[in-house]
Design a protein around this motif. Structure first.
Motif, PDB file in Angstrom:
ATOM      1  N   VAL A   1       0.853  -1.186   0.000  1.00  0.00           N
ATOM      2  CA  VAL A   1       0.000   0.000   0.000  1.00  0.00           C
ATOM      3  C   VAL A   1       0.885   1.230   0.000  1.00  0.00           C
ATOM      4  O   VAL A   1       1.800   1.347   0.814  1.00  0.00           O
ATOM      5  CB  VAL A   1      -0.927   0.007   1.237  1.00  0.00           C
ATOM      6  N   LYS A   2       0.632   2.148  -0.904  1.00  0.00           N
ATOM      7  CA  LYS A   2       1.489   3.309  -1.038  1.00  0.00           C
ATOM      8  C   LYS A   2       1.316   4.254   0.154  1.00  0.00           C
ATOM      9  O   LYS A   2       0.226   4.393   0.706  1.00  0.00           O
ATOM     10  CB  LYS A   2       1.154   4.044  -2.328  1.00  0.00           C
ATOM     11  N   PRO A   3       2.401   4.943   0.551  1.00  0.00           N
ATOM     12  CA  PRO A   3       2.347   5.847   1.702  1.00  0.00           C
ATOM     13  C   PRO A   3       1.271   6.910   1.589  1.00  0.00           C
ATOM     14  O   PRO A   3       0.653   7.290   2.588  1.00  0.00           O
ATOM     15  CB  PRO A   3       3.746   6.458   1.715  1.00  0.00           C
ATOM     16  N   ASP A   4       1.002   7.426   0.358  1.00  0.00           N
ATOM     17  CA  ASP A   4      -0.006   8.473   0.236  1.00  0.00           C
ATOM     18  C   ASP A   4      -1.410   7.939   0.524  1.00  0.00           C
ATOM     19  O   ASP A   4      -2.275   8.654   1.041  1.00  0.00           O
ATOM     20  CB  ASP A   4       0.052   9.119  -1.149  1.00  0.00           C
ATOM     21  N   VAL A   5      -1.637   6.644   0.197  1.00  0.00           N
ATOM     22  CA  VAL A   5      -2.925   6.040   0.527  1.00  0.00           C
ATOM     23  C   VAL A   5      -3.053   5.876   2.035  1.00  0.00           C
ATOM     24  O   VAL A   5      -4.108   6.130   2.627  1.00  0.00           O
ATOM     25  CB  VAL A   5      -3.078   4.677  -0.181  1.00  0.00           C
ATOM     26  N   ILE A   6      -1.953   5.422   2.672  1.00  0.00           N
ATOM     27  CA  ILE A   6      -1.953   5.271   4.135  1.00  0.00           C
ATOM     28  C   ILE A   6      -2.231   6.605   4.801  1.00  0.00           C
ATOM     29  O   ILE A   6      -3.019   6.707   5.749  1.00  0.00           O
ATOM     30  CB  ILE A   6      -0.604   4.691   4.621  1.00  0.00           C
ATOM     31  N   ALA A   7      -1.595   7.672   4.304  1.00  0.00           N
ATOM     32  CA  ALA A   7      -1.799   8.993   4.886  1.00  0.00           C
ATOM     33  C   ALA A   7      -3.252   9.430   4.765  1.00  0.00           C
ATOM     34  O   ALA A   7      -3.815  10.057   5.670  1.00  0.00           O
ATOM     35  CB  ALA A   7      -0.882  10.003   4.204  1.00  0.00           C
ATOM     36  N   ALA A   8      -3.860   9.082   3.643  1.00  0.00           N
ATOM     37  CA  ALA A   8      -5.249   9.472   3.436  1.00  0.00           C
ATOM     38  C   ALA A   8      -6.194   8.774   4.404  1.00  0.00           C
ATOM     39  O   ALA A   8      -7.271   9.282   4.717  1.00  0.00           O
ATOM     40  CB  ALA A   8      -5.661   9.178   1.998  1.00  0.00           C
ATOM     41  N   LEU A   9      -5.786   7.607   4.880  1.00  0.00           N
ATOM     42  CA  LEU A   9      -6.614   6.875   5.826  1.00  0.00           C
ATOM     43  C   LEU A   9      -6.630   7.524   7.199  1.00  0.00           C
ATOM     44  O   LEU A   9      -7.509   7.252   8.017  1.00  0.00           O
ATOM     45  CB  LEU A   9      -6.124   5.426   5.954  1.00  0.00           C
ATOM     46  N   GLY A  10      -5.640   8.363   7.467  1.00  0.00           N
ATOM     47  CA  GLY A  10      -5.579   9.034   8.749  1.00  0.00           C
ATOM     48  C   GLY A  10      -4.850   8.214   9.788  1.00  0.00           C
ATOM     49  O   GLY A  10      -4.302   7.150   9.512  1.00  0.00           O
ATOM     50  N   ALA A  11      -4.829   8.713  11.012  1.00  0.00           N
ATOM     51  CA  ALA A  11      -4.110   8.047  12.099  1.00  0.00           C
ATOM     52  C   ALA A  11      -4.875   6.814  12.541  1.00  0.00           C
ATOM     53  O   ALA A  11      -6.069   6.671  12.306  1.00  0.00           O
ATOM     54  CB  ALA A  11      -3.920   9.013  13.264  1.00  0.00           C
ATOM     55  N   GLY A  12      -4.178   5.950  13.231  1.00  0.00           N
ATOM     56  CA  GLY A  12      -4.801   4.737  13.736  1.00  0.00           C
ATOM     57  C   GLY A  12      -3.840   3.577  13.598  1.00  0.00           C
ATOM     58  O   GLY A  12      -2.791   3.689  12.973  1.00  0.00           O
ATOM     59  N   PRO A  13      -4.167   2.444  14.202  1.00  0.00           N
ATOM     60  CA  PRO A  13      -3.243   1.304  14.163  1.00  0.00           C
ATOM     61  C   PRO A  13      -3.013   0.765  12.764  1.00  0.00           C
ATOM     62  O   PRO A  13      -2.034   0.086  12.509  1.00  0.00           O
ATOM     63  CB  PRO A  13      -3.964   0.263  15.038  1.00  0.00           C
ATOM     64  N   TRP A  14      -3.953   1.067  11.831  1.00  0.00           N
ATOM     65  CA  TRP A  14      -3.789   0.597  10.459  1.00  0.00           C
ATOM     66  C   TRP A  14      -2.887   1.510   9.649  1.00  0.00           C
ATOM     67  O   TRP A  14      -2.513   1.194   8.531  1.00  0.00           O
ATOM     68  CB  TRP A  14      -5.167   0.521   9.790  1.00  0.00           C
ATOM     69  N   ALA A  15      -2.564   2.682  10.174  1.00  0.00           N
ATOM     70  CA  ALA A  15      -1.836   3.694   9.407  1.00  0.00           C
ATOM     71  C   ALA A  15      -0.342   3.420   9.421  1.00  0.00           C
ATOM     72  O   ALA A  15       0.471   4.206   9.880  1.00  0.00           O
ATOM     73  CB  ALA A  15      -2.129   5.088   9.953  1.00  0.00           C
ATOM     74  N   LYS A  16       0.041   2.255   8.924  1.00  0.00           N
ATOM     75  CA  LYS A  16       1.452   1.863   8.825  1.00  0.00           C
ATOM     76  C   LYS A  16       1.675   1.246   7.460  1.00  0.00           C
ATOM     77  O   LYS A  16       0.792   0.628   6.878  1.00  0.00           O
ATOM     78  CB  LYS A  16       1.815   0.851   9.921  1.00  0.00           C
ATOM     79  N   GLU A  17       2.855   1.421   6.975  1.00  0.00           N
ATOM     80  CA  GLU A  17       3.210   0.810   5.706  1.00  0.00           C
ATOM     81  C   GLU A  17       3.251  -0.702   5.870  1.00  0.00           C
ATOM     82  O   GLU A  17       3.854  -1.221   6.803  1.00  0.00           O
ATOM     83  CB  GLU A  17       4.561   1.330   5.233  1.00  0.00           C
ATOM     84  N   ILE A  18       2.563  -1.420   4.987  1.00  0.00           N
ATOM     85  CA  ILE A  18       2.521  -2.879   5.066  1.00  0.00           C
ATOM     86  C   ILE A  18       3.702  -3.432   4.295  1.00  0.00           C
ATOM     87  O   ILE A  18       3.794  -3.291   3.070  1.00  0.00           O
ATOM     88  CB  ILE A  18       1.202  -3.418   4.492  1.00  0.00           C
ATOM     89  N   ASN A  19       4.628  -4.029   5.027  1.00  0.00           N
ATOM     90  CA  ASN A  19       5.804  -4.628   4.414  1.00  0.00           C
ATOM     91  C   ASN A  19       6.169  -5.879   5.197  1.00  0.00           C
ATOM     92  O   ASN A  19       5.408  -6.327   6.075  1.00  0.00           O
ATOM     93  CB  ASN A  19       6.966  -3.621   4.373  1.00  0.00           C
ATOM     94  N   ALA A  20       7.334  -6.460   4.894  1.00  0.00           N
ATOM     95  CA  ALA A  20       7.736  -7.707   5.551  1.00  0.00           C
ATOM     96  C   ALA A  20       7.848  -7.542   7.059  1.00  0.00           C
ATOM     97  O   ALA A  20       7.484  -8.444   7.832  1.00  0.00           O
ATOM     98  CB  ALA A  20       9.067  -8.189   4.973  1.00  0.00           C
ATOM     99  N   ASP A  21       8.347  -6.395   7.509  1.00  0.00           N
ATOM    100  CA  ASP A  21       8.529  -6.178   8.947  1.00  0.00           C
ATOM    101  C   ASP A  21       7.187  -6.065   9.674  1.00  0.00           C
ATOM    102  O   ASP A  21       6.998  -6.653  10.746  1.00  0.00           O
ATOM    103  CB  ASP A  21       9.358  -4.915   9.185  1.00  0.00           C
ATOM    104  N   THR A  22       6.248  -5.304   9.111  1.00  0.00           N
ATOM    105  CA  THR A  22       4.961  -5.147   9.790  1.00  0.00           C
ATOM    106  C   THR A  22       4.150  -6.437   9.759  1.00  0.00           C
ATOM    107  O   THR A  22       3.423  -6.751  10.697  1.00  0.00           O
ATOM    108  CB  THR A  22       4.151  -4.001   9.157  1.00  0.00           C
TER     109      THR A  22
END
Length: 401
Positions: free
Chosen positions: A3-24
Motif C-alpha cells: 500500500v502506497k504511503p499516500d494512501v496510508i496517509a489518506a486513511l488518517g491516524a490509527g493502528p492501520w496507518a502503517k506501511e505494510i511490508n515484511a517487517d509489519t
C-alpha cells in the motif's frame, strides 16, 4: 510495500496507518495465533476471578481433555489424541510464569489421570494409537521424571464412551474406575449390583447408535492399586465421564443423556447421580431405559437437561466460601457451562440445586480439579481437536468466618 504511503496517509491516524511490508507483517503474525476463549467473554459467579493461564498450541500439543495434580502441585494433562504434559502454573514451586513440558513415556490419549500410590494412573479410551485400558506410570530412578509404563488391565471401550476417570477411594487403599457404556464388562471378582438384565415386556424401539448393546451399560468399579481385583460398585449409566467423593465419602457422577431421544417418552436428561453402593441406574439401549420412578432404579439428585457431561469435582480444599467448598462442580462440554451443584440431605440421599458458576461461548469444558497447594480451581477447555486452554479460578470476595 503493498500500500502506497499516500494512501496510508489518506486513511488518517490509527493502528492501520502503517506501511505494510515484511517487517509489519512479521510483527502482526503473533496476533493471528488462535487463542482460547478470553476471560472477558465469560460470565463468572460473584466474587470469583478467572485467569487464562495458557492457550494450547494445537499443532504441537493438541487439545487437552483431562488433568490431575501431582504431589508437588504441578498439573499433568492429556491431549485427547496425543501425549501427556506436565504443567507448572505460576506460584507453584516458586514459578514466575507457566511452563509446559512433554512427559516422555509411551502412553497418552488419556481420559482419566490420577496421582496415587507413588504412581500416575492413566485411563485410556482407545483413540488412534494406544489400546484402551488402565496403565500405571512410575519414576523408577528418583530423578523426578516418569520413565516406565505398566499395563494393569486392558479395557475394550471406544467412541468416547470407554474408560474414563480414575479416583482415589476414601479408604486410602483403593481406586475407583469410571467406564462408559461402550466399555465391555471386564472380568470381575465381585459385584455389589445384585443383577442386571433387560427384562422388557414390550418390544424395544431401538435406533442405530449402539444398537444391540445390552446391560449393564456404564459401570463404576473399585479396584486395588495393582489392578488385580475388580468389584462393580454400580452400573446402568450411559456415559459418565468423571465422578467425585464429597467430604462424607459419598460418591457422585454426572451422567449423559441420549440426545437422539429428546421428545421421546424414554428420554432421560443429563443428571447428577448419587452413586450408592449396589445401585443400578437402568440405562438400556433405545426405548428400554428404566424410568426414574421404577422402585429398583435410583433417582437423580438433580436433572439438568441436554448436554455433554465431562469433568466433575467437589470444592473440598479450595480457598472458596464454605458453600462452594461443599459444592459439586460439573462441566458441560456442549453448552459451555460449569455448574455448582449445592446439595442437601434428603432422607438417605441428596437433592441438589443448580447454579451456573462459569459460562461462556465457546467454552468446551473438559475437566476441572482443585489444587490443594494453592487452593485454586483449574479447568481446561478442548476436546475433539478444538482450541484448548487452561484457566485458574480464585475467590476474591469476602470469605466466611
Amino acid at each position: 510495500s503493498w500500500v502506497k504511503p499516500d494512501v496510508i496517509a489518506a486513511l488518517g491516524a490509527g493502528p492501520w496507518a502503517k506501511e505494510i511490508n515484511a517487517d509489519t507483517l512479521a510483527a502482526a503474525a503473533p496476533l493471528k495465533e488462535p487463542t482460547a476463549t478470553p476471560v472477558e467473554s465469560l460470565k463468572v459467579a460473584k466474587g470469583f476471578q478467572v485467569e487464562l493461564l495458557y492457550s494450547v498450541p494445537k499443532a504441537e500439543q493438541g487439545s487437552w481433555v483431562n488433568m490431575c495434580v501431582d504431589p508437588k502441585g504441578r498439573l499433568i494433562v492429556s491431549d485427547q489424541y496425543g501425549s501427556l504434559y506436565r504443567v507448572v502454573p505460576p506460584g507453584i514451586l516458586g514459578a514466575k510464569e507457566l511452563s509446559v513440558e512433554k512427559i516422555n513415556v509411551d502412553i497418552g490419549e488419556a481420559q482419566g489421570l490420577l496421582w496415587a500410590f507413588d504412581s500416575l494412573y492413566v485411563s485410556v479410551n482407545r483413540g488412534q494409537k494406544y489400546d484402551g485400558g488402565l496403565y500405571r506410570v512410575r519414576d523408577t530412578d528418583g530423578d523426578d521424571n516418569l520413565d516406565t509404563v505398566e499395563t494393569l488391565r486392558k479395557l475394550n471401550g471406544s467412541g468416547e464412551h470407554g474408560p474414563h476417570a480414575v479416583l482415589p477411594h476414601p479408604d486410602g487403599a483403593s481406586l475407583v474406575i469410571v467406564c462408559g457404556n461402550r466399555t465391555d464388562l471386564t472380568k470381575i471378582d465381585s459385584s455389589r449390583v445384585a443383577s442386571w438384565d433387560e427384562d422388557l415386556l414390550l418390544p424395544r424401539v431401538e435406533g442405530k447408535f449402539m444398537r444391540g448393546t445390552r446391560a449393564p451399560g456404564g459401570c463404576i468399579y473399585k479396584i486395588d492399586p495393582d489392578g488385580k481385583t475388580w468389584e462393580v460398585i454400580a452400573s446402568g449409566f450411559r456415559n459418565q465421564f468423571d465422578a467425585g467423593f464429597n467430604e462424607k465419602g459419598e460418591l457422585f457422577t454426572y451422567d449423559a443423556d441420549m440426545e437422539w431421544d429428546i421428545n421421546a417418552p424414554w428420554y432421560r436428561p443429563t443428571r447428577i447421580c448419587h452413586v450408592v453402593s449396589g445401585a443400578e441406574f437402568g440405562w438400556r439401549s433405545g426405548g428400554g431405559k428404566w424410568p426414574a420412578y421404577y422402585p429398583d432404579s435410583v433417582p437423580a439428585v438433580v436433572n439438568i437437561g441436554p448436554g455433554s457431561p465431562t469433568g466433575v469435582c467437589f470444592g473440598t480444599g479450595a480457598k472458596f466460601p464454605v458453600k462452594y467448598q461443599q459444592a459439586l462442580f460439573a462441566c458441560d462440554w456442549s453448552y459451555g457451562k460449569m455448574y455448582a451443584v449445592h446439595m442437601e440431605l434428603t432422607g438417605a440421599t441428596y437433592r441438589g440445586k443448580l447454579e451456573e458458576f462459569i459460562t461462556g461461548t465457546p467454552l468446551p469444558l473438559t475437566d476441572v480439579v482443585i489444587n490443594h497447594h494453592d487452593g485454586a480451581m483449574y479447568f481446561a477447555i478442548g476436546g475433539r481437536k478444538v482450541q484448548s486452554g487452561l484457566y485458574r479460578v480464585k475467590y476474591s470476595g469476602q470469605m466466611d468466618r
